[in-house]
Design an enzyme around this catalytic site. Structure first.
Site, PDB file in Angstrom:
ATOM      1  CG  ASP A 203      -1.920   1.232   1.177  1.00  0.00           C
ATOM      2  OD1 ASP A 203      -2.366   1.526   0.068  1.00  0.00           O
ATOM      3  OD2 ASP A 203      -2.301   1.536   2.387  1.00  0.00           O
ATOM      4  CD  GLU A 447       0.326  -6.104   7.387  1.00  0.00           C
ATOM      5  OE1 GLU A 447      -0.527  -6.283   6.509  1.00  0.00           O
ATOM      6  OE2 GLU A 447      -0.166  -5.282   8.266  1.00  0.00           O
ATOM      7  CE1 TYR A 500      -3.527   0.732  10.434  1.00  0.00           C
ATOM      8  CE2 TYR A 500      -2.994  -1.495  10.058  1.00  0.00           C
ATOM      9  CZ  TYR A 500      -2.699  -0.335   9.997  1.00  0.00           C
ATOM     10  OH  TYR A 500      -1.498   0.301   9.725  1.00  0.00           O
ATOM     11  CD  GLU A 536       1.718  -1.463   9.602  1.00  0.00           C
ATOM     12  OE1 GLU A 536       0.463  -1.446   9.211  1.00  0.00           O
ATOM     13  OE2 GLU A 536       2.645  -1.826   8.926  1.00  0.00           O
TER      14      GLU A 536
END
Length: 641
Positions: A203, A447, A500, A536
């Site tokens: 991303d 990841e 998230y 994160e």
């Protein structure tokens, strides 16, 4: 896909002059070495031919690039994507060509005992280098330096300028780092003939070009190739073990001296390896952990040797910090004291220059880090410039150094070819950054799709190999807690989790964060008994977008999400949570998609480094955490600088 990769194969077919192995000491001036910067405007041409291989077929490197066709000015260092108004170049995939005519000093050329080195700080992704039409090297990888000895080629045309040509290809495939795929869309009614796109699973924008400085530098024929330091201390005595590698002589004389910041020699020794003892040691401490953070000594290395009828000498000065790093089941220790990461994730990304090295931006970012009260950051998702790490060394900013192993989502990216390249990249990364006291941990990947069967052996091999390369630092890989991540986790030293909650799932429901975050931490620590870093967390916030009650993408929602995470962090950092790194320091560019509006907006600062509401939340929290340690000077509550 085959047509683009054919261009890469053309490179491999050329008679390769391989780039040098061995050490990768950062080029520095010394009494025996000179450095010349080649930054500025270069001639530039993109190869828009259907196969992107016209430059090789027509040998654009054999003469001035302007003779091959139209060229434009291109700044180095910088990504080329945002420099022009040409949309084709913005999203270009394939080979681009750079060229610069330079003069090499006569004294360099006339002295046969002088090596002339060409060094590229980084170029994304494949690079091939020629000097005066002769190939001098090639390199795979977009984030680490490479160099070649060009002395023999340059001396063939003594007294004339030297033409340096660099071809760079940003194509990503299943075996590159990061990986990607070129897709040909063969639908004649919907797409032009030969139409293709580059797809990725990461991303951020696939910026390309020569991103860091291009240098010429000299060394004697007998030269210091590499230096390795390992530090420790006992009470007030510092211990510095060193190893010096010398090339060009089998019996060199080596002397080392350690000089403090008052320019006093505090220890010295003879021999290519040894142990220095420093009385009344000034340890290297992180920012906000000590009133004198980032203390650096200078290791001065001097080599003398006979080379034929000549007597050669080389000198190199290496900044070093004396500190230790250890990990327990619940703590991360620096100099035997608990260290808590309160920091950020970053990107090398800014307007116009993309990923190009930019000193004003670097200094601005460090001022903002200090303003926040941040003591650390992670080099997501690739190695950053050496100049950034040098700043971290001086300012006491702790770094998790990460490889470009991001977006490993396809089973083909776990094949042996990928693993072999990944191991080489880790060797290059450790070799470059092993002496930086600011770098306290290695991250081998971000990841990866570790639920795939080949992932376990792949990650296990990566972690084990990195530990062999450097046993002084712990190793991790960054995991997304949404996946089954048993593969590889038992081998790491620290568990780093990205999550998230209330963003990618349960959108808008902030009330579930504390429950889900608590479950995450308890499950992971209960199973593995390793310290955890929340590597994160965050939410997109479009600057200036407001709503009360908070709605997703508003500054209020980002602020509320951060605060919801922080309440659980405060519970767990009393136990086994050793860090929190917000995603992200600043907004950054991504590929175009319906998920992103002109880039990722999860920054607590805008891309232009202006604070959002979230920045003030982080600042208040980080200064509170720092003051709880009780070791900071009184002036540091809200420092002026």
């Amino acid at each position: 896909m085959g047509r683009l990769l054919f261009a890469v194969c053309v490179v491999c077919a050329w008679d390769a002059a391989h780039l040098l192995g061995g050490g990768m000491l950062f080029p520095r001036d010394s009494p025996t070495r000179e450095v010349k910067e080649l930054n500025g405007l270069w001639s530039f041409r993109a190869d828009f031919s259907p196969g992107r291989n016209a430059g090789f077929q027509q040998a654009w490197f054999s003469g001035p690039l302007r003779e091959s066709g139209p060229v434009i000015d291109m700044p180095v260092p910088a990504s080329y994507n945002d420099i022009t108004q040409d949309a084709r170049l913005r999203d270009f995939v394939g080979w681009v060509w750079y060229e610069k005519e330079v003069w090499i000093a006569v004294r360099w050329l006339r002295d046969g005992n002088t090596r002339i080195m060409l060094r590229v700080g980084s170029a994304h992704y494949y690079s091939v280098v020629w000097v005066n039409g002769e190939k001098v090297g090639q390199h795979e990888g977009g984030h680490l330096p490479f160099e070649a000895d060009i002395g023999a080629v340059a001396r063939k045309r003594n007294g004339t300028s030297c033409r340096i040509t660099i071809a760079v290809n940003n194509t990503l495939d299943f075996h590159t780092l990061p990986p990607g795929r070129v897709e040909y869309l063969n639908h004649p009614k919907r797409y032009p003939s030969g139409y293709f796109v580059q797809s990725t699973h990461f991303d951020f924008f696939n910026y390309a070009g020569i991103h860091r400085s291009v240098l010429l530098y000299t060394t004697p024929k007998v030269y210091i190739d590499d230096i390795t330091v390992v530090t420790n201390f006992s009470d007030s005595t510092g211990l510095l073990s060193y190893q010096v590698s010398v090339v060009g002589s089998t019996r060199p004389s080596v002397r080392v001296s350690l000089v403090d910041q008052d320019e006093k020699c505090v220890a010295s020794s003879a021999g290519s390896s040894g142990l220095l003892k420093i009385v009344n040691i000034n340890l290297w401490w992180p920012y906000l952990m000590h009133e004198k953070p980032g203390y650096l000594y200078t290791l001065e290395v001097q080599v003398t040797a006979e080379a034929g009828n000549s007597f050669l000498e080389d000198m190199y000065s290496l900044p070093v910090g004396v500190r230790t790093v250890q990990v327990t089941s619940t703590q991360f220790l620096i100099n035997n004291k608990p260290f808590y990461f309160h920091g950020v994730n970053k990107h090398e990304d800014s307007d116009i220059r993309g990923k190009g090295l930019d000193w004003p931006l670097i200094v601005k970012d460090f001022n903002l880090l200090k303003w926040l009260g941040a003591n650390s950051f992670r080099t997501s998702h690739y190695p950053y410039a050496e100049e950034v790490l040098q700043m971290c060394d001086r300012h006491g900013i702790v770094v998790i150094g990460e490889s470009p192993g991001v977006g490993i989502k396809d089973v083909q990216s776990f094949e042996n070819a990928s693993l072999a390249h990944h191991l080489v990249v880790m060797e290059e990364l450790v070799r470059r950054d092993k002496n930086h006291p600011s770098v306290v941990m290695w991250s081998v990947a971000n990841e990866p799709a570790a639920e795939m069967p080949p992932a376990g052996p792949y990650i296990k091999t990566l972690v084990a190999h990195t530990k062999l390369l450097d046993w002084t630092r712990p190793v991790t890989f960054i995991t997304n807690s949404n996946f089954a991540m048993d593969h590889g986790v038992p081998y790491v030293d620290v568990v780093c989790l990205n999550s998230y909650f209330s963003w990618y799932q349960d959108q808008g429901h902030l009330e579930v964060i504390s429950l889900q975050l608590n479950e995450q931490f308890e499950d992971w620590h209960g199973k593995y008994q390793k310290p955890i870093i929340q590597s994160e967390y965050g939410a997109d916030a479009v600057p200036g977008l407001h709503n009360d009650p908070p709605l997703m993408f508003t500054e209020e929602y980002q602020k509320a999400m951060l605060e919801s995470y922080h309440s659980t962090f405060d519970q767990k950092r009393k136990k086994y949570l050793v860090g929190e790194l917000v995603w992200n320091f600043a907004d950054f560019m991504t590929g175009q998609s319906i998920m992103r509006v002109a880039g990722n907006k999860k920054g607590i600062f805008t891309r232009q480094r202006q604070p959002k509401a979230g920045a003030y939340v982080i600042r208040e929290r980080y200064w509170r955490i720092a003051n709880e340690t009780g070791v900071m000077p009184a002036w540091s509550r809200y420092p002026c600088q």
